[in-house]
Design a protein around this motif. Structure first.
Motif, PDB file in Angstrom:
ATOM      1  N   UNK A 102     -10.451  13.040   6.875  1.00 47.05           N
ATOM      2  CA  UNK A 102     -10.256  12.372   5.582  1.00 47.05           C
ATOM      3  C   UNK A 102      -8.798  12.011   5.346  1.00 47.05           C
ATOM      4  N   UNK A 103      -7.890  12.543   6.185  1.00 49.50           N
ATOM      5  CA  UNK A 103      -6.489  12.160   6.072  1.00 49.50           C
ATOM      6  C   UNK A 103      -6.186  10.794   6.642  1.00 49.50           C
ATOM      7  N   UNK A 104      -7.123  10.235   7.420  1.00 46.62           N
ATOM      8  CA  UNK A 104      -6.888   8.900   7.997  1.00 46.62           C
ATOM      9  C   UNK A 104      -6.682   7.869   6.901  1.00 46.62           C
ATOM     10  N   UNK A 105      -5.665   7.057   7.062  1.00 44.79           N
ATOM     11  CA  UNK A 105      -5.382   5.974   6.117  1.00 44.79           C
ATOM     12  C   UNK A 105      -5.352   4.694   6.927  1.00 44.79           C
ATOM     13  N   UNK A 106      -6.509   4.100   7.172  1.00 41.18           N
ATOM     14  CA  UNK A 106      -6.610   2.986   8.120  1.00 41.18           C
ATOM     15  C   UNK A 106      -5.751   1.788   7.726  1.00 41.18           C
ATOM     16  N   UNK A 107      -5.067   1.213   8.709  1.00 36.39           N
ATOM     17  CA  UNK A 107      -4.149   0.110   8.444  1.00 36.39           C
ATOM     18  C   UNK A 107      -4.865  -1.093   7.851  1.00 36.39           C
ATOM     19  N   UNK A 108      -6.080  -1.358   8.336  1.00 41.54           N
ATOM     20  CA  UNK A 108      -6.768  -2.554   7.854  1.00 41.54           C
ATOM     21  C   UNK A 108      -7.214  -2.413   6.406  1.00 41.54           C
ATOM     22  N   UNK A 109      -7.143  -1.200   5.855  1.00 41.95           N
ATOM     23  CA  UNK A 109      -7.570  -0.987   4.478  1.00 41.95           C
ATOM     24  C   UNK A 109      -6.395  -0.752   3.541  1.00 41.95           C
ATOM     25  N   UNK A 110      -5.160  -0.856   4.049  1.00 39.95           N
ATOM     26  CA  UNK A 110      -4.005  -0.492   3.221  1.00 39.95           C
ATOM     27  C   UNK A 110      -3.971  -1.244   1.899  1.00 39.95           C
ATOM     28  N   UNK A 111      -4.344  -2.488   1.899  1.00 37.22           N
ATOM     29  CA  UNK A 111      -4.212  -3.271   0.672  1.00 37.22           C
ATOM     30  C   UNK A 111      -5.266  -2.934  -0.361  1.00 37.22           C
ATOM     31  N   UNK A 112      -6.336  -2.219   0.062  1.00 38.07           N
ATOM     32  CA  UNK A 112      -7.429  -1.986  -0.878  1.00 38.07           C
ATOM     33  C   UNK A 112      -7.570  -0.540  -1.320  1.00 38.07           C
ATOM     34  N   UNK A 113      -6.805   0.365  -0.690  1.00 33.13           N
ATOM     35  CA  UNK A 113      -6.863   1.751  -1.171  1.00 33.13           C
ATOM     36  C   UNK A 113      -6.246   1.798  -2.572  1.00 33.13           C
ATOM     37  N   UNK A 114      -6.827   2.602  -3.399  1.00 31.22           N
ATOM     38  CA  UNK A 114      -6.291   2.733  -4.750  1.00 31.22           C
ATOM     39  C   UNK A 114      -6.078   4.192  -5.081  1.00 31.22           C
ATOM     40  N   UNK A 115      -5.021   4.450  -5.782  1.00 32.23           N
ATOM     41  CA  UNK A 115      -4.740   5.787  -6.269  1.00 32.23           C
ATOM     42  C   UNK A 115      -4.865   5.742  -7.781  1.00 32.23           C
ATOM     43  N   UNK A 116      -6.081   6.024  -8.262  1.00 36.17           N
ATOM     44  CA  UNK A 116      -6.346   5.816  -9.679  1.00 36.17           C
ATOM     45  C   UNK A 116      -5.645   6.825 -10.565  1.00 36.17           C
ATOM     46  N   UNK A 117      -5.179   7.933  -9.945  1.00 31.59           N
ATOM     47  CA  UNK A 117      -4.452   8.903 -10.755  1.00 31.59           C
ATOM     48  C   UNK A 117      -3.245   8.258 -11.428  1.00 31.59           C
ATOM     49  N   UNK A 118      -2.565   7.402 -10.682  1.00 33.01           N
ATOM     50  CA  UNK A 118      -1.348   6.804 -11.207  1.00 33.01           C
ATOM     51  C   UNK A 118      -1.514   5.318 -11.469  1.00 33.01           C
ATOM     52  N   UNK A 119      -2.747   4.809 -11.290  1.00 36.90           N
ATOM     53  CA  UNK A 119      -3.052   3.401 -11.511  1.00 36.90           C
ATOM     54  C   UNK A 119      -2.161   2.517 -10.638  1.00 36.90           C
ATOM     55  N   UNK A 120      -1.880   3.008  -9.410  1.00 33.38           N
ATOM     56  CA  UNK A 120      -1.106   2.225  -8.466  1.00 33.38           C
ATOM     57  C   UNK A 120      -1.985   1.951  -7.253  1.00 33.38           C
TER      58      UNK A 120
END
Length: 539
Positions: A102-120
């Motif tokens: 679950x630590x994987x942060x795939x490069x092709x998805x970088x633009x669509x990951x959202x961190x809703x905790x900080x609304x960023x």
């Protein structure tokens, strides 16, 4: 931090996944089994990164959904709390593999990951810097007592708006956003920084922290020293912090190594935590980090004194780890096996002896027992009880190799030092591991290094530093090439970060480590006295 509420992870067949890569192939699990987690309050122990899509484990996908109150989040690891995750079905090994995956942060998805905790929008390749430092009384140079530390923590909380972290009636740390301040066993003061995007941000964070600490500490007659091993005081002179886990560790350490108590009470480090985009990316970075860790140890070697005299090492801190507990430390040769991946790390961690389980605000001594037995309900201390993912996360924090895998990679080989080197350490690793060209060049450089060579460097570098012989030359010559790769990698990142390596450029060019400079001062200007180091390396 946010609250997890009725958070679900479903195992489903995997036609494809953001974390798919050449190492982990999806066999497509046909059996669906729901693992339901619920948290009773703030759950900072479980930290899945969730996206509107599937999350792949070895042969499995992790599909996440939540109730209306649930939030997608990244939650940093923290000390155990009673708000831990509750699992209504027994954990399986694939759950543990999935946790790491679950630590994987795939490069092709970088633009669509959202961190809703900080609304960023969430950005991968974050930089998390941690550093420890020794506090002391300015007048006597003696270590800070817990009561003085408590005054310092309370002062920081009141003046700079930090939230207090308590264990019973004792204040044991502070939290502010994604930063935290914690206490190591002997009162070493640690900042665990937020995951940040650039080295400019992480260095600004360090500077802000040191300003705040100094502002309060000076009023209390306290100072802080940036060095890797305590230069003056005996083990018996160091205070013991009132944290339950440290009491368990203190009793256990002498059973498994001769230097474990020194590690706990008299060492300080600086480390950086870095992301990976996939399992194959994790493997590449893990191997690079392990192979080059002795070079980082040499460049940042800064612990040549013990109890007022030279100790025969340039990095006493690094040497101490060779006889602390070899069941949970070292160079992990299996990482270089062709079969290595998340699953193999889980197999290793399952058999690393446990320290504790945290239940009902109490640390339960489980030393010497294995997490594998815990999975079977066979812990003598908790007969019939099964672990949660929170227990697994806590267990992973008690494993201490030179590079540690959690849901990110921790580079753990450097001594603590003065503030400029606190910025140089993350710069060194970011330039090497966050630039694809540099990472590939490193991978090619180390591809034919043998296990025996890696172990030789691990053993000899704490003594001889950059002057360690290696392949017909000196380690300094390899370090020159590695430092150039780091600088080039930083230049390609485009943030004008290469300047952070200036602090270590002279060290590599001359082969003279910070520890050797301290020894020169000790034998010359200081007249054989170690006291002046408290001023030399004062924050």
């Amino acid at each position: 931090m946010a609250t997890i509420s009725d958070f679900h992870l479903n195992r489903v067949p995997c036609p494809g996944s953001p974390c798919a890569n050449s190492v982990t192939e999806c066999s497509g699990a046909r059996r669906k089994r729901e693992v339901r987690f619920r948290a009773l309050g703030n759950s900072e122990g479980l930290g899945f990164l969730v996206q509107n899509g599937a999350r792949k484990s070895r042969g499995l996908c992790w599909n996440a959904r939540g109730s209306r109150r649930a939030k997608r989040m990244v939650v940093a690891a923290s000390p155990p709390t009673d708000d831990g995750v509750v699992v209504t079905e027994p954990l399986m090994k694939e759950d543990l593999v999935g946790y790491l995956n679950s630590g994987c942060k795939p490069k092709e998805m970088w633009s669509s990951w959202e961190l809703l905790l900080t609304e960023e929008h969430f950005c991968c390749n974050r930089i998390g810097t941690e550093h420890e430092k020794f506090g002391f009384e300015v007048g006597s140079l003696r270590p800070m007592k817990y009561e003085q530390i408590a005054d310092l923590l309370n002062g920081l909380a009141e003046r700079f708006d930090w939230d207090k972290i308590m264990e019973g009636d004792y204040i044991i740390g502070l939290k502010q956003g994604k930063q935290s301040i914690s206490l190591e066993p002997g009162g070493q003061f640690e900042l665990s920084g937020a995951p940040l995007e650039t080295l400019h941000q992480t260095c600004a964070e360090v500077n802000s922290h040191l300003y705040q600490v100094k502002a309060v500490a000076e009023e209390l007659g306290l100072g802080f020293l940036g060095i890797g091993f305590h230069p003056k005081w005996r083990l018996s002179d160091i205070p013991v912090m009132p944290k339950g886990r440290y009491e368990i560790m203190r009793n256990y350490m002498p059973k498994v190594g001769s230097l474990g108590l020194d590690m706990m009470f008299r060492t300080c480090t600086v480390q950086v935590n870095l992301d990976f985009s996939s399992e194959s990316d994790m493997i590449k970075k893990f191997r690079a980090g392990l192979a080059l860790q002795p070079i980082a140890t040499a460049i940042f070697a800064n612990s040549p004194f013990t109890e007022g005299k030279p100790n025969g090492f340039l990095s006493m801190r690094s040497h101490i780890w060779t006889d602390t507990d070899n069941n949970r430390a070292g160079m992990l040769p299996f990482v270089f096996d062709d079969s290595f991946g998340f699953e193999q790390y889980v197999e290793y961690a399952l058999d690393v002896p446990m320290y504790f389980v945290y239940r009902k605000r109490t640390y339960i001594d489980c030393t010497g027992m294995s997490f594998r037995d815990f999975m079977r309900g066979k812990l003598p201390s908790l007969p019939g009880e099964l672990p949660t993912l929170n227990d697994w996360e806590n267990h992973l924090t008690t494993i201490f190799p030179e590079v540690r895998l959690k849901r990110y990679l921790e580079m753990r080989g450097a001594d603590g030092g003065p503030w400029r080197r606190l910025c140089a350490l993350p710069a060194f690793w970011v330039g090497l591991l966050y630039d694809e060209v540099s990472l590939q060049n490193v991978s090619e450089m180390i591809s034919d290094w043998t296990r025996e060579e890696r172990e030789m460097l691990r053993k000899k570098v704490p003594v001889t530093g950059l002057k360690t012989p290696f392949r017909g030359g000196l380690l300094r010559h390899v370090a020159e090439d590695v430092l150039k790769l780091a600088k080039d990698g930083l230049e390609r990142r485009g943030y004008k970060e290469a300047g952070f390596l200036k602090e270590v450029t002279e060290t590599v060019q001359t082969g003279v480590t910070p520890a050797e400079k301290l020894l020169e001062l000790y034998n010359g200007k200081w007249g054989g006295r170690v006291g002046p180091v408290f001023q030399e390396l004062l924050y």
